[in-house]
Enzyme design. Structure first.
Site: not given
Length: 387
Positions: A129, A215, A268
């Site tokens: 920025y 996760e 997963d």
């Protein structure tokens, strides 16, 4: 509770016994570099550019290519490391396709020089920025900062550039931030954002028996809602909310280096989850130049294991068929150099390929609403159900 952590305690003793051999053969540049040395390195880059101009030659910047597997080597005790003979990408100042990138590099080098010179820090977001029209996207700036870190062989923290963290942490842990702020992570219902200046953390205090790397944020929040850290006290849980940012990886590494307790991964049972676990354990190609400060080679796969799906008789309607992309990714993972030294992981991946099914951690809720936190994880810890 002592019996609950009996297997975890045995694992810790084994890890401590093997600790002395870890990383002995690896030379790295991940230690903090003195400010004057960083300034000198930047000045050398600028001097080279000035000398080229004095000779009426077009200045160039030479960068190690950070996007190719061919530029990495695998060390079992550390993970993916950048090879000493990496290919080089040249950014020319006299080429229309690269002149803008050349200018951006000089601009970022100037900003870093001022930060180091004044002993001040800025986030990559702050830097973007400073001139968003020049950088166009945040990603452009992020890549340049990492390229400069690699080019100078200086860890990013020594460049005084910080990244905004996206991860969260909770559990039996307190520490001091670089500015002296005391951080308590022990609340059972609230989370603490991972620090944007992990290297500045000091006075870490914890009696945790293990660290659980989660996760996904949804699973992390579920653990909090079910008061996992209270039920399995004392422990620490942390999430990088998917593919982990550098600060989340640095935090897990710092916890391991400070506490020397087992670190487990809960992901997963799909190719994406396995890859995320591999990033924590062995690192990524793009950050291979800083692997020794980011990887946790001792991390173990707690779950969800593909073999757990059949063993626990997870309902079929809670499972998801593997797509062609999933199969391709899984086959690609099987070919990576670090998988061959993990035969138990290979077997789990073969089960997934054979069954052609994947599963999210949430599928355990189809067995019982609190099965994950009150049965699955406690039993894994009690009986040593990790690989």
């Amino acid at each position: 509770m002592t019996e609950q952590f009996c297997e975890v305690g045995k694992l810790r003793a084994e890890l401590l016994q093997n600790l002395g051999a870890v990383g002995e053969t690896v030379t790295s540049y991940t230690e903090d570099i003195a400010r004057l040395d960083v300034l000198t390195l930047i000045e050398k880059v600028m001097q080279k550019i000035i000398h080229s101009l004095a000779k009426k030659e077009a200045p160039v910047l030479e960068l190690n290519t950070r996007s190719s597997w061919s530029n990495t080597r695998f060390d079992k005790s550390v993970g993916l490391l950048m090879s000493s003979d990496t290919t080089v990408t040249t950014i020319r100042s006299d080429c229309p396709s690269s002149v803008h990138k050349f200018a951006l590099f000089l601009k970022v080098l100037e900003m870093i020089y001022k930060l180091v010179q004044t002993d001040s820090y800025a986030t990559k977001r702050d830097m973007y920025y400073n001139d968003p029209q020049l950088f166009v996207t945040q990603r452009n700036l992020d890549l340049i900062v990492d390229d400069i870190s690699c080019m100078l062989r200086v860890p990013r923290r020594s460049l005084h550039v910080l990244a905004t963290s996206k991860g969260f942490i909770s559990g039996d842990l307190c520490y001091l931030e670089a500015d002296g702020t005391r951080v308590e992570c022990s609340s059972s219902s609230t989370t603490v954002p991972v620090s944007s200046n992990v290297s500045g953390i000091t006075n870490i205090v914890s009696s945790a028996k293990f660290v659980l790397v989660v996760e996904k944020d949804a699973t992390f929040q579920r653990l909090l809602d079910d008061e996992f850290c209270t039920r399995l006290h004392p422990c620490i849980i942390i999430t990088g909310k998917g593919v982990p940012d550098v600060n989340s990886r640095l935090m897990v590494r710092k916890l391991w280096e400070t506490l020397h307790i087992p670190v487990f991964a809960l992901v997963d049972a799909d190719p994406h989850g396995i890859e995320i676990m591999c990033i924590y354990k062995y690192g990524s190609v793009s950050m291979a130049f800083e692997a020794p400060s980011l990887t946790i080679p001792c991390i173990l796969w707690m779950g969800l294991l593909p073999s757990d799906i059949e063993r626990l008789e997870v309902p079929q309607d809670a499972l998801i068929p593997l797509t062609k992309n999933d199969e391709s990714k899984l086959i690609g993972l099987r070919k990576r150099p670090y998988i061959s030294c993990q035969p138990t992981w290979e077997r789990e991946m073969d089960i997934m390929l054979k069954c052609k099914q994947k599963a999210e951690i949430q599928c355990l809720a189809s067995i019982a609403p609190h099965f994950l936190t009150r049965v699955y994880l406690p039993n894994k810890l009690h009986y040593g159900g990790w690989i």
